[in-house]
Design a protein around this motif. Structure first.
Motif, PDB file in Angstrom:
ATOM      1  N   ALA A  47       0.836  -1.208   0.000  1.00 25.06           N
ATOM      2  CA  ALA A  47       0.000   0.000   0.000  1.00 25.06           C
ATOM      3  C   ALA A  47       0.866   1.250   0.000  1.00 25.06           C
ATOM      4  N   LYS A  48       1.949   1.225   0.759  1.00 23.34           N
ATOM      5  CA  LYS A  48       2.863   2.367   0.806  1.00 23.34           C
ATOM      6  C   LYS A  48       3.426   2.640  -0.588  1.00 23.34           C
ATOM      7  N   GLY A  49       3.786   1.597  -1.321  1.00 26.35           N
ATOM      8  CA  GLY A  49       4.291   1.760  -2.682  1.00 26.35           C
ATOM      9  C   GLY A  49       3.246   2.354  -3.611  1.00 26.35           C
ATOM     10  N   ARG A  50       1.994   1.899  -3.481  1.00 23.88           N
ATOM     11  CA  ARG A  50       0.917   2.440  -4.327  1.00 23.88           C
ATOM     12  C   ARG A  50       0.665   3.911  -4.005  1.00 23.88           C
ATOM     13  N   ILE A  51       0.680   4.241  -2.719  1.00 23.99           N
ATOM     14  CA  ILE A  51       0.443   5.629  -2.307  1.00 23.99           C
ATOM     15  C   ILE A  51       1.552   6.535  -2.819  1.00 23.99           C
ATOM     16  N   LYS A  52       2.810   6.086  -2.697  1.00 20.02           N
ATOM     17  CA  LYS A  52       3.933   6.882  -3.188  1.00 20.02           C
ATOM     18  C   LYS A  52       3.794   7.140  -4.685  1.00 20.02           C
ATOM     19  N   SER A  53       3.395   6.117  -5.414  1.00 18.43           N
ATOM     20  CA  SER A  53       3.207   6.251  -6.858  1.00 18.43           C
ATOM     21  C   SER A  53       2.111   7.272  -7.176  1.00 18.43           C
ATOM     22  N   LEU A  54       1.011   7.216  -6.428  1.00 12.88           N
ATOM     23  CA  LEU A  54      -0.078   8.175  -6.633  1.00 12.88           C
ATOM     24  C   LEU A  54       0.379   9.606  -6.322  1.00 12.88           C
ATOM     25  N   ILE A  55       1.102   9.770  -5.225  1.00 15.53           N
ATOM     26  CA  ILE A  55       1.575  11.098  -4.829  1.00 15.53           C
ATOM     27  C   ILE A  55       2.544  11.650  -5.873  1.00 15.53           C
ATOM     28  N   GLY A  57       2.663  10.969  -9.021  1.00 22.92           N
ATOM     29  CA  GLY A  57       1.887  11.348 -10.206  1.00 22.92           C
ATOM     30  C   GLY A  57       1.143  12.656 -10.009  1.00 22.92           C
ATOM     31  N   LEU A  58       0.513  12.823  -8.848  1.00 22.92           N
ATOM     32  CA  LEU A  58      -0.209  14.069  -8.565  1.00 22.92           C
ATOM     33  C   LEU A  58       0.744  15.256  -8.510  1.00 22.92           C
ATOM     34  N   ARG A  59       1.884  15.071  -7.845  1.00 27.57           N
ATOM     35  CA  ARG A  59       2.864  16.147  -7.743  1.00 27.57           C
ATOM     36  C   ARG A  59       3.335  16.566  -9.135  1.00 27.57           C
ATOM     37  N   SER A  60       3.576  15.593  -9.988  1.00 31.57           N
ATOM     38  CA  SER A  60       4.011  15.877 -11.355  1.00 31.57           C
ATOM     39  C   SER A  60       2.934  16.651 -12.119  1.00 31.57           C
ATOM     40  N   GLN A  61       1.686  16.238 -11.960  1.00 33.91           N
ATOM     41  CA  GLN A  61       0.569  16.908 -12.630  1.00 33.91           C
ATOM     42  C   GLN A  61       0.400  18.340 -12.125  1.00 33.91           C
ATOM     43  N   ILE A  62       0.496  18.541 -10.834  1.00 38.34           N
ATOM     44  CA  ILE A  62       0.310  19.861 -10.234  1.00 38.34           C
ATOM     45  C   ILE A  62       1.414  20.819 -10.658  1.00 38.34           C
ATOM     46  N   HIS A  63       2.641  20.327 -10.752  1.00 37.57           N
ATOM     47  CA  HIS A  63       3.792  21.180 -11.049  1.00 37.57           C
ATOM     48  C   HIS A  63       4.100  21.285 -12.541  1.00 37.57           C
ATOM     49  N   GLU A  64       3.297  20.653 -13.379  1.00 41.13           N
ATOM     50  CA  GLU A  64       3.554  20.665 -14.816  1.00 41.13           C
ATOM     51  C   GLU A  64       3.631  22.095 -15.354  1.00 41.13           C
ATOM     52  N   GLY A  65       4.708  22.403 -16.049  1.00 37.85           N
ATOM     53  CA  GLY A  65       4.877  23.716 -16.664  1.00 37.85           C
ATOM     54  C   GLY A  65       5.310  24.811 -15.706  1.00 37.85           C
ATOM     55  N   ILE A  66       5.545  24.488 -14.457  1.00 40.73           N
ATOM     56  CA  ILE A  66       5.968  25.476 -13.461  1.00 40.73           C
ATOM     57  C   ILE A  66       7.443  25.229 -13.167  1.00 40.73           C
ATOM     58  N   THR A  67       8.271  26.246 -13.389  1.00 36.17           N
ATOM     59  CA  THR A  67       9.700  26.092 -13.137  1.00 36.17           C
ATOM     60  C   THR A  67       9.967  26.099 -11.631  1.00 36.17           C
ATOM     61  N   ASP A  68      11.140  25.619 -11.262  1.00 34.20           N
ATOM     62  CA  ASP A  68      11.528  25.645  -9.849  1.00 34.20           C
ATOM     63  C   ASP A  68      11.554  27.081  -9.332  1.00 34.20           C
TER      64      ASP A  68
END
Length: 92
Positions: A47-55, A57-68
């Motif tokens: 479950a921890k592995g699945r949650i990390k994968s979901l997080i 993916g969400l982090r990548s989606q949220i930060h898409e196109g936003i520079t550091d």
């Protein structure tokens, strides 16, 4: 195969331990994570592995196109706004 039991900590923090005067301060984060990982069942580890994968993916989606740099500026501005209304925000 029987699952290993989950350890329960006195204050809910796997990095803390009980003492006569109450919980001791948590140790370094890597020790807390290691101890927590040692107490998870096989199902918990999965479950921890699945949650990390979901997080991730969400982090990548949220930060898409936003520079550091843009991200850092946004956080700085939001922290300043929080302090303006008396809230506690991370130091500059």
């Amino acid at each position: 195969m029987a699952e290993r039991p989950v350890r329960v900590w006195p204050d809910g923090d796997p990095g803390a331990s009980a003492t006569a005067t109450g919980p001791s301060p948590p140790g370094p984060a890597h020790r807390r994570r290691r101890r927590a990982a040692e107490t998870l069942t096989d199902g918990g580890q999965a479950a921890k592995g699945r949650i990390k994968s979901l997080i991730d993916g969400l982090r990548s989606q949220i930060h898409e196109g936003i520079t550091d740099e843009e991200y850092a500026v946004a956080l700085t501005v939001l922290q300043r706004m929080i302090r303006h209304v008396g809230g506690a925000a991370a130091p500059r």
